[in-house]
Motif scaffolding. Structure first.
Motif, PDB file in Angstrom:
ATOM      1  N   PHE A 209      13.942   8.938 -32.944  1.00 58.73           N
ATOM      2  CA  PHE A 209      12.868   7.989 -32.639  1.00 58.73           C
ATOM      3  C   PHE A 209      12.257   7.470 -33.928  1.00 58.73           C
ATOM      4  N   GLN A 210      12.099   6.151 -34.007  1.00 55.42           N
ATOM      5  CA  GLN A 210      11.467   5.560 -35.188  1.00 55.42           C
ATOM      6  C   GLN A 210      10.176   4.863 -34.760  1.00 55.42           C
ATOM      7  N   PRO A 211       9.063   5.175 -35.466  1.00 56.90           N
ATOM      8  CA  PRO A 211       7.788   4.587 -35.049  1.00 56.90           C
ATOM      9  C   PRO A 211       7.726   3.072 -35.224  1.00 56.90           C
ATOM     10  N   PHE A 223       7.926   3.769 -30.039  1.00 58.21           N
ATOM     11  CA  PHE A 223       9.075   4.241 -30.819  1.00 58.21           C
ATOM     12  C   PHE A 223      10.352   3.558 -30.337  1.00 58.21           C
ATOM     13  N   GLU A 224      11.247   3.264 -31.296  1.00 60.80           N
ATOM     14  CA  GLU A 224      12.582   2.788 -30.906  1.00 60.80           C
ATOM     15  C   GLU A 224      13.527   3.987 -30.855  1.00 60.80           C
ATOM     16  N   THR A 225      14.294   4.054 -29.783  1.00 56.75           N
ATOM     17  CA  THR A 225      15.299   5.114 -29.634  1.00 56.75           C
ATOM     18  C   THR A 225      16.567   4.704 -30.356  1.00 56.75           C
ATOM     19  N   LEU A 226      17.083   5.592 -31.218  1.00 55.52           N
ATOM     20  CA  LEU A 226      18.334   5.305 -31.919  1.00 55.52           C
ATOM     21  C   LEU A 226      19.281   6.499 -31.743  1.00 55.52           C
ATOM     22  N   ALA A 227      20.475   6.225 -31.285  1.00 50.60           N
ATOM     23  CA  ALA A 227      21.427   7.296 -30.977  1.00 50.60           C
ATOM     24  C   ALA A 227      21.951   7.953 -32.255  1.00 50.60           C
ATOM     25  N   ARG A 228      22.049   9.272 -32.242  1.00 56.38           N
ATOM     26  CA  ARG A 228      22.581  10.021 -33.381  1.00 56.38           C
ATOM     27  C   ARG A 228      23.644  10.996 -32.907  1.00 56.38           C
ATOM     28  N   TRP A 229      24.733  11.078 -33.687  1.00 56.94           N
ATOM     29  CA  TRP A 229      25.832  11.962 -33.291  1.00 56.94           C
ATOM     30  C   TRP A 229      26.449  12.617 -34.520  1.00 56.94           C
ATOM     31  N   PHE A 278      14.484   0.845 -26.184  1.00 57.97           N
ATOM     32  CA  PHE A 278      15.840   1.348 -26.014  1.00 57.97           C
ATOM     33  C   PHE A 278      16.827   0.180 -26.135  1.00 57.97           C
ATOM     34  N   ASN A 279      17.928   0.380 -26.905  1.00 61.93           N
ATOM     35  CA  ASN A 279      18.888  -0.708 -27.122  1.00 61.93           C
ATOM     36  C   ASN A 279      19.927  -0.797 -26.008  1.00 61.93           C
ATOM     37  N   LEU A 280      20.190  -2.003 -25.555  1.00 60.73           N
ATOM     38  CA  LEU A 280      21.300  -2.211 -24.617  1.00 60.73           C
ATOM     39  C   LEU A 280      22.380  -3.015 -25.330  1.00 60.73           C
ATOM     40  N   SER A 281      23.632  -2.618 -25.130  1.00 57.61           N
ATOM     41  CA  SER A 281      24.753  -3.318 -25.754  1.00 57.61           C
ATOM     42  C   SER A 281      25.156  -4.533 -24.936  1.00 57.61           C
ATOM     43  N   PRO A 282      25.771  -5.520 -25.601  1.00 59.59           N
ATOM     44  CA  PRO A 282      26.221  -6.713 -24.876  1.00 59.59           C
ATOM     45  C   PRO A 282      27.067  -6.385 -23.635  1.00 59.59           C
ATOM     46  N   LEU A 340      13.844  -9.331 -27.726  1.00 64.16           N
ATOM     47  CA  LEU A 340      15.018  -9.959 -28.329  1.00 64.16           C
ATOM     48  C   LEU A 340      15.180  -9.367 -29.728  1.00 64.16           C
ATOM     49  N   ASP A 341      16.284  -8.627 -29.920  1.00 66.62           N
ATOM     50  CA  ASP A 341      16.509  -7.855 -31.149  1.00 66.62           C
ATOM     51  C   ASP A 341      17.224  -8.692 -32.220  1.00 66.62           C
ATOM     52  N   ASP A 342      17.088  -8.285 -33.458  1.00 65.21           N
ATOM     53  CA  ASP A 342      17.826  -8.886 -34.589  1.00 65.21           C
ATOM     54  C   ASP A 342      17.655 -10.400 -34.662  1.00 65.21           C
ATOM     55  N   PHE A 343      16.481 -10.885 -34.380  1.00 60.80           N
ATOM     56  CA  PHE A 343      16.322 -12.340 -34.332  1.00 60.80           C
ATOM     57  C   PHE A 343      16.516 -12.956 -35.711  1.00 60.80           C
ATOM     58  N   ASP A 364      14.674  -9.837 -37.788  1.00 55.92           N
ATOM     59  CA  ASP A 364      15.683  -9.025 -38.455  1.00 55.92           C
ATOM     60  C   ASP A 364      15.272  -8.607 -39.875  1.00 55.92           C
ATOM     61  N   ARG A 365      15.740  -7.425 -40.238  1.00 58.79           N
ATOM     62  CA  ARG A 365      15.460  -6.855 -41.551  1.00 58.79           C
ATOM     63  C   ARG A 365      15.852  -7.788 -42.705  1.00 58.79           C
ATOM     64  N   ALA A 366      16.888  -8.586 -42.498  1.00 56.08           N
ATOM     65  CA  ALA A 366      17.366  -9.473 -43.573  1.00 56.08           C
ATOM     66  C   ALA A 366      16.231 -10.367 -44.106  1.00 56.08           C
ATOM     67  N   ILE A 400      10.756  -2.712 -42.687  1.00 57.86           N
ATOM     68  CA  ILE A 400       9.714  -2.739 -43.730  1.00 57.86           C
ATOM     69  C   ILE A 400       9.831  -1.468 -44.577  1.00 57.86           C
ATOM     70  N   GLU A 401      10.075  -1.654 -45.862  1.00 57.79           N
ATOM     71  CA  GLU A 401      10.288  -0.485 -46.732  1.00 57.79           C
ATOM     72  C   GLU A 401       9.174  -0.309 -47.758  1.00 57.79           C
ATOM     73  N   GLU A 402       8.369  -1.359 -47.951  1.00 58.76           N
ATOM     74  CA  GLU A 402       7.312  -1.261 -48.973  1.00 58.76           C
ATOM     75  C   GLU A 402       5.986  -1.750 -48.403  1.00 58.76           C
ATOM     76  N   GLY A 419       9.901   0.343 -39.880  1.00 56.37           N
ATOM     77  CA  GLY A 419      10.706   0.481 -41.093  1.00 56.37           C
ATOM     78  C   GLY A 419      10.461   1.819 -41.755  1.00 56.37           C
ATOM     79  N   TYR A 420      11.284   2.086 -42.765  1.00 55.94           N
ATOM     80  CA  TYR A 420      11.200   3.385 -43.440  1.00 55.94           C
ATOM     81  C   TYR A 420       9.809   3.622 -44.034  1.00 55.94           C
ATOM     82  N   PHE A 421       9.109   2.538 -44.386  1.00 52.80           N
ATOM     83  CA  PHE A 421       7.779   2.714 -44.960  1.00 52.80           C
ATOM     84  C   PHE A 421       6.852   3.447 -43.984  1.00 52.80           C
TER      85      PHE A 421
HETATM   86  P1  C2E Z   1      19.115  -1.900 -34.526  1.00 48.14           P
HETATM   87  O1  C2E Z   1      18.846  -1.902 -33.064  1.00 48.14           O
HETATM   88  O2  C2E Z   1      18.818  -3.163 -35.263  1.00 48.14           O
HETATM   89  O3  C2E Z   1      18.283  -0.698 -35.120  1.00 48.14           O
HETATM   90  C1  C2E Z   1      17.629  -0.732 -36.358  1.00 48.14           C
HETATM   91  C2  C2E Z   1      18.465  -0.117 -37.441  1.00 48.14           C
HETATM   92  O4  C2E Z   1      17.832  -0.282 -38.689  1.00 48.14           O
HETATM   93  C3  C2E Z   1      18.646   1.384 -37.254  1.00 48.14           C
HETATM   94  O5  C2E Z   1      19.927   1.733 -37.779  1.00 48.14           O
HETATM   95  C4  C2E Z   1      17.523   1.946 -38.141  1.00 48.14           C
HETATM   96  O6  C2E Z   1      17.762   3.280 -38.555  1.00 48.14           O
HETATM   97  C5  C2E Z   1      17.592   0.989 -39.303  1.00 48.14           C
HETATM   98  N1  C2E Z   1      16.330   0.882 -40.029  1.00 48.14           N
HETATM   99  C6  C2E Z   1      15.077   1.004 -39.556  1.00 48.14           C
HETATM  100  N2  C2E Z   1      14.165   0.812 -40.538  1.00 48.14           N
HETATM  101  C7  C2E Z   1      14.861   0.537 -41.665  1.00 48.14           C
HETATM  102  C8  C2E Z   1      14.471   0.268 -43.026  1.00 48.14           C
HETATM  103  O7  C2E Z   1      13.305   0.222 -43.398  1.00 48.14           O
HETATM  104  N3  C2E Z   1      15.492   0.038 -43.910  1.00 48.14           N
HETATM  105  C9  C2E Z   1      16.791   0.099 -43.538  1.00 48.14           C
HETATM  106  N4  C2E Z   1      17.717  -0.116 -44.460  1.00 48.14           N
HETATM  107  N5  C2E Z   1      17.183   0.367 -42.271  1.00 48.14           N
HETATM  108  C10 C2E Z   1      16.230   0.580 -41.353  1.00 48.14           C
HETATM  109  P2  C2E Z   1      20.869   2.763 -37.032  1.00 48.14           P
HETATM  110  O8  C2E Z   1      20.082   3.845 -36.413  1.00 48.14           O
HETATM  111  O9  C2E Z   1      21.943   3.111 -37.994  1.00 48.14           O
HETATM  112  O10 C2E Z   1      21.469   1.903 -35.839  1.00 48.14           O
HETATM  113  C11 C2E Z   1      22.332   0.842 -36.086  1.00 48.14           C
HETATM  114  C12 C2E Z   1      22.524   0.006 -34.856  1.00 48.14           C
HETATM  115  O11 C2E Z   1      23.236   0.743 -33.843  1.00 48.14           O
HETATM  116  C13 C2E Z   1      21.216  -0.399 -34.169  1.00 48.14           C
HETATM  117  O12 C2E Z   1      20.669  -1.524 -34.816  1.00 48.14           O
HETATM  118  C14 C2E Z   1      21.698  -0.700 -32.766  1.00 48.14           C
HETATM  119  O13 C2E Z   1      22.251  -1.976 -32.711  1.00 48.14           O
HETATM  120  C15 C2E Z   1      22.804   0.307 -32.582  1.00 48.14           C
HETATM  121  N6  C2E Z   1      22.325   1.452 -31.806  1.00 48.14           N
HETATM  122  C16 C2E Z   1      21.724   2.596 -32.200  1.00 48.14           C
HETATM  123  N7  C2E Z   1      21.447   3.397 -31.145  1.00 48.14           N
HETATM  124  C17 C2E Z   1      21.881   2.744 -30.042  1.00 48.14           C
HETATM  125  C18 C2E Z   1      21.883   3.045 -28.624  1.00 48.14           C
HETATM  126  O14 C2E Z   1      21.397   4.078 -28.157  1.00 48.14           O
HETATM  127  N8  C2E Z   1      22.446   2.113 -27.804  1.00 48.14           N
HETATM  128  C19 C2E Z   1      22.972   0.941 -28.290  1.00 48.14           C
HETATM  129  N9  C2E Z   1      23.498   0.093 -27.414  1.00 48.14           N
HETATM  130  N10 C2E Z   1      22.978   0.624 -29.592  1.00 48.14           N
HETATM  131  C20 C2E Z   1      22.429   1.507 -30.459  1.00 48.14           C
END
Ligand code: C2E
Ligand code: CA
Ligand code: CA
Length: 448
Positions: A209-211, A223-229, A278-282, A340-343, A364-366, A400-402, A419-421
């Motif tokens: 989970f990322q705040p 929090f955003e849920t991000l899958a880890r394995w 929570f992220n949904l895939s295409p 809407l993600d990654d805009f 988007d982070r870019a 956001i890192e800084e 962001g990591y900040f």
């Molecule tokens: P996303 O949805 O754009 O998630 C944000 C990504 O940016 C995450 O990478 C996160 O760890 C990273 N991030 C957050 N803050 C910062 C920062 O300050 N600097 C940098 N450099 N990176 C930051 P992560 O966790 O590696 O995930 C990559 C992508 O994988 C995600 O991009 C998302 O598209 C996909 N993903 C992750 N978990 C899931 C899931 O449960 N289901 C689906 N469908 N996709 C997922």
């Protein structure tokens, strides 16, 4: 138009079984038979040879535009050209609607194979007569080389298909020759796929989970849920690697359900004003069961749908917009919010913002990473913020890192940040610890 050579009456029925009736070329059985024979001829002396698969690019639209009969005529002309380009040793056959396979027994190297295939594409690129009109076609080719005595026809054809897949993916009119690296990459993907299937059934993929914070007061709002394995053998595998494989190999559904179940189990004990995203895939937006699965999980874990947000990308809306819209509408009706993600990256289209209603947009982070030293990024972010205000959408800036980036975003009027900040993604236990600390912090602030 007549086929280049008809089915002569002298041919017997076994010949028929090996012939494509439309073009008079051999068919897939003839191709397999020829390659089988060449492999056994080369048993003693495994000199390399080349097989290739050629696929016409955009044949279907031509068929639709000019009609079936004209499509058939074009295929016959293609067959004639290919056949005319073969020398005495080589052979070409039709193995699918617009797919042809060829065999070059005397082509020994990757370079020579690519050269030959390029020539075929060239020959096919000249215009075709369709009644009064002309049509143009291009083609993609995948080749593979027989290099050791223990390769079967099937293996060779599969390799050529893999190469063709890479050729098609990189654009029209390309030739790709199967290489060791492709083999290594394909093996690695298969290894990851198998390990991932096992991990998903064993429940070994975890949510981190990322705040996400309110940028003004830095308070955590969700929090955003991000899958880890982490696999026993492969070690840590990034979601950027395993999510696309899960999508391509049909594992994303069960994986996503596992992660959502674990995430909502963890998050239901958090303060109730925090949302979970929570992220949904295409590919999940094409599957009409997605909505049902999500709601069933929320029901089972007792997680309030109004606390859930789903993040989708524009790519996810493009494949089948009607299907995506239905899923999104069903979820929204239950109180789930949609971001809407990654805009700003990929296939952004402002038209989409009119057709679909989003509750939130994630920049988007870019853009965020270059906000301090790049004028165009600054202007783009300002424009996105103005647009979201007009459309009544919330905004979260990602990556956001800084502190200076956060300050600049506040100055521009951006509401949310991530962001990591503010915090890296961490597991459920660490998140609970983080929440206790912030909670205590808030208490102390009150006491003062
Ligand atoms: P996303 O949805 O754009 O998630 C944000 C990504 O940016 C995450 O990478 C996160 O760890 C990273 N991030 C957050 N803050 C910062 C920062 O300050 N600097 C940098 N450099 N990176 C930051 P992560 O966790 O590696 O995930 C990559 C992508 O994988 C995600 O991009 C998302 O598209 C996909 N993903 C992750 N978990 C899931 C899931 O449960 N289901 C689906 N469908 N996709 C997922
Ligand atoms: Ca996301
Ligand atoms: Ca994102």
């Amino acid at each position: 138009m007549k086929p280049p050579f008809g089915l002569g009456q002298t041919r017997d029925s076994s010949d028929l079984a090996f012939t494509d009736p439309l073009t008079g070329l051999g068919n897939d059985r003839r191709f397999y038979d020829k390659v089988d024979r060449l492999i056994s001829d080369r048993a003693e002396d495994p000199a390399p040879f080349t097989v290739g698969i050629l696929d016409l690019d955009g044949f279907k639209p031509i068929n639709d535009l000019f009609g079936r009969k004209a499509g058939d005529d074009i295929l016959v002309q293609v067959a004639m050209r290919l056949r005319a380009s073969m020398d005495g040793h080589s052979a070409v056959t039709r193995i699918g609607a617009d797919e042809f396979a060829f065999l070059y027994p005397m082509v020994f190297s990757e370079d020579a194979a690519a050269e030959k295939a390029k020539m075929l594409i060239e020959i096919l690129s000249a215009p075709y007569d369709v009644g009064e009109r002309t049509a143009r076609l291009s083609a993609s080719v995948g080749c593979s080389l027989f290099s050791s005595g223990d390769e079967t026809t099937e293996v060779l054809v599969n390799k050529a298909e893999t190469a063709l897949y890479h050729a098609k993916r990189s654009g029209r009119g390309r030739v790709v020759v199967y290489t060791r690296e492709m083999e290594e990459a394909a093996k690695r993907v298969t290894r990851i796929e198998q390990a991932l299937r096992r991990a998903v059934s064993a429940g070994e993929v975890e949510p981190h989970f990322q705040p996400i914070v309110d940028l003004k007061d830095r308070r955590t709002i969700g929090f955003e849920t991000l899958a880890r394995w982490t696999d026993r053998d492969l070690g840590f595998v990034s979601p950027a690697v395993f999510i696309p494989i899960a999508e391509e190999r049909g594992i994303i559904g069960p994986l996503s359900q596992l992660v959502l179940r674990k995430a909502t189990e963890a998050a239901r004990n958090w303060p109730s004003d925090l949302f979970l995203s929570f992220n949904l895939s295409p590919s999940q937006l094409v599957d009409q069961n997605t909505g049902l699965h999500i709601l069933a999980i929320l029901d089972r874990t007792g997680f309030d749908p109004r606390r859930l947000e789903i993040e989708i990308t524009e790519t996810g809306l493009m494949t089948d917009p009607a299907s995506a819209e239905k899923i999104v509408d069903d979820l929204r009706r239950c109180g789930i919010r949609v971001s809407l993600d990654d805009f700003g990256t990929g296939q952004s289209s402002l038209g989409r913002l009119r057709e679909f209603h989003f509750d939130k947009l994630k920049i988007d982070r870019a853009f965020v990473s270059s906000i301090l030293d790049d004028r165009p990024s600054e202007h783009i972010i300002r424009a996105i913020l103005a647009m979201c205000e007009g459309l009544g959408m919330e905004v979260v800036a990602e990556g956001i890192e800084e502190e200076a980036q956060a300050d600049r975003l506040v100055e521009f009027g951006c509401g949310g940040g991530q962001g990591y900040f503010f915090g890296k993604p961490v597991d459920a236990d660490a998140t609970l610890g983080y929440l206790r600390d912030t909670f205590r912090g808030a208490l102390r602030a009150k006491a003062i």
